[in-house]
Design an enzyme around this catalytic site. Structure first.
Site, PDB file in Angstrom:
ATOM      1  N   SER A  49       0.830  -1.205   0.000  1.00 24.29           N
ATOM      2  CA  SER A  49       0.000   0.000   0.000  1.00 24.29           C
ATOM      3  C   SER A  49       0.858   1.246   0.000  1.00 24.29           C
ATOM      4  O   SER A  49       1.855   1.313   0.716  1.00 24.29           O
ATOM      5  CB  SER A  49      -0.887   0.007   1.253  1.00 24.29           C
ATOM      6  OG  SER A  49      -1.590   1.225   1.371  1.00 24.29           O
ATOM      7  N   HIS A  51      -0.857   3.954   0.737  1.00 26.84           N
ATOM      8  CA  HIS A  51      -1.820   4.730   1.528  1.00 26.84           C
ATOM      9  C   HIS A  51      -2.597   5.708   0.650  1.00 26.84           C
ATOM     10  O   HIS A  51      -2.799   6.867   1.016  1.00 26.84           O
ATOM     11  CB  HIS A  51      -1.124   5.454   2.683  1.00 26.84           C
ATOM     12  CG  HIS A  51      -0.277   4.565   3.513  1.00 26.84           C
ATOM     13  ND1 HIS A  51      -0.795   3.596   4.347  1.00 26.84           N
ATOM     14  CD2 HIS A  51       1.068   4.449   3.612  1.00 26.84           C
ATOM     15  CE1 HIS A  51       0.183   2.948   4.933  1.00 26.84           C
ATOM     16  NE2 HIS A  51       1.322   3.438   4.507  1.00 26.84           N
ATOM     17  N   ASP A  82      -3.612  -2.912  -1.579  1.00 21.49           N
ATOM     18  CA  ASP A  82      -4.444  -1.791  -1.163  1.00 21.49           C
ATOM     19  C   ASP A  82      -3.998  -0.544  -1.920  1.00 21.49           C
ATOM     20  O   ASP A  82      -2.846  -0.447  -2.327  1.00 21.49           O
ATOM     21  CB  ASP A  82      -4.278  -1.575   0.353  1.00 21.49           C
ATOM     22  CG  ASP A  82      -5.163  -0.480   0.901  1.00 21.49           C
ATOM     23  OD1 ASP A  82      -6.349  -0.444   0.536  1.00 21.49           O
ATOM     24  OD2 ASP A  82      -4.676   0.325   1.701  1.00 21.49           O
ATOM     25  N   SER A  83      -4.893   0.363  -2.115  1.00 22.20           N
ATOM     26  CA  SER A  83      -4.634   1.669  -2.740  1.00 22.20           C
ATOM     27  C   SER A  83      -4.866   1.621  -4.240  1.00 22.20           C
ATOM     28  O   SER A  83      -4.049   1.081  -4.983  1.00 22.20           O
ATOM     29  CB  SER A  83      -3.217   2.196  -2.465  1.00 22.20           C
ATOM     30  OG  SER A  83      -2.969   2.301  -1.090  1.00 22.20           O
ATOM     31  N   GLY A  84      -5.978   2.162  -4.656  1.00 21.75           N
ATOM     32  CA  GLY A  84      -6.245   2.314  -6.083  1.00 21.75           C
ATOM     33  C   GLY A  84      -6.967   1.162  -6.747  1.00 21.75           C
ATOM     34  O   GLY A  84      -6.965   1.071  -7.971  1.00 21.75           O
ATOM     35  N   TYR A  86     -10.464  -0.235  -7.598  1.00 27.17           N
ATOM     36  CA  TYR A  86     -11.850   0.235  -7.596  1.00 27.17           C
ATOM     37  C   TYR A  86     -12.799  -0.653  -8.381  1.00 27.17           C
ATOM     38  O   TYR A  86     -14.015  -0.530  -8.219  1.00 27.17           O
ATOM     39  CB  TYR A  86     -11.926   1.648  -8.177  1.00 27.17           C
ATOM     40  CG  TYR A  86     -11.053   2.639  -7.451  1.00 27.17           C
ATOM     41  CD1 TYR A  86     -11.348   3.020  -6.144  1.00 27.17           C
ATOM     42  CD2 TYR A  86      -9.936   3.192  -8.056  1.00 27.17           C
ATOM     43  CE1 TYR A  86     -10.548   3.924  -5.460  1.00 27.17           C
ATOM     44  CE2 TYR A  86      -9.135   4.094  -7.379  1.00 27.17           C
ATOM     45  CZ  TYR A  86      -9.448   4.458  -6.089  1.00 27.17           C
ATOM     46  OH  TYR A  86      -8.647   5.351  -5.413  1.00 27.17           O
TER      47      TYR A  86
END
Length: 155
Positions: A49, A51, A82-84, A86
């Site tokens: 991540s 963040h 994690d992060s981005g 969708y």
């Protein structure tokens, strides 16, 4: 004082291990050397991540870091991305690149803001449906069979 604690260091993992028998999952790993060190220190999981890119402008993306981190730990610990992420195709790609699971942060929060618990549930259901569609359109039936070669099937 509110957002950061610069005194944190690798020794804190041993301190945390002494205080709990719960699994330790370390978030914010973007470099393979850090991933190997985390494994050596006995963590059970790593969250690749950045963040949400909010910590260091221009930092490497989680997707770009994922391959090297996954290779560095070679299945020794659980890897979460994690992060981005969708969409269902984002999840497909992360799983194919080596993640064991993908964290969905903003989409379910957007759903929650729009329609409460039902909106959050719908947002996650849409991602699952997109993942299922991406699997089918790429000739796959199960995420367990995904590896890097699956990315060639996306065309």
């Amino acid at each position: 004082d509110i957002y950061s604690r610069p005194s944190l260091n690798w020794d804190d993992i041993a301190t945390l291990r002494d205080k709990t028998s719960l699994p330790i999952v370390l978030k914010g790993i973007l470099h393979p050397d850090d991933a190997r060190r985390a494994v050596d220190l006995g963590v059970e999981g790593i969250i690749v991540s950045n963040h949400g890119g909010r910590q260091v402008d221009g930092s490497i993306s989680s997707t770009d870091a994922l391959v090297d981190v996954a290779d560095a730990v070679a299945g020794q610990v659980t890897i979460l991305a994690d992060s981005g992420f969708y969409t269902g195709s984002d999840v497909f790609k992360a799983l194919a690149l080596g993640a064991d699971a993908v964290c969905i942060g903003r989409p379910h929060m957007y759903g929650l803001a729009l329609n409460g618990a039902a909106g959050a549930r719908d947002a996650v259901a849409n991602i699952i449906a997109e993942l299922d569609l991406t699997l089918g359109l790429s000739g796959h039936t199960d995420v367990a069979g995904l590896d890097r070669s699956a990315l060639k099937d996306l065309g």
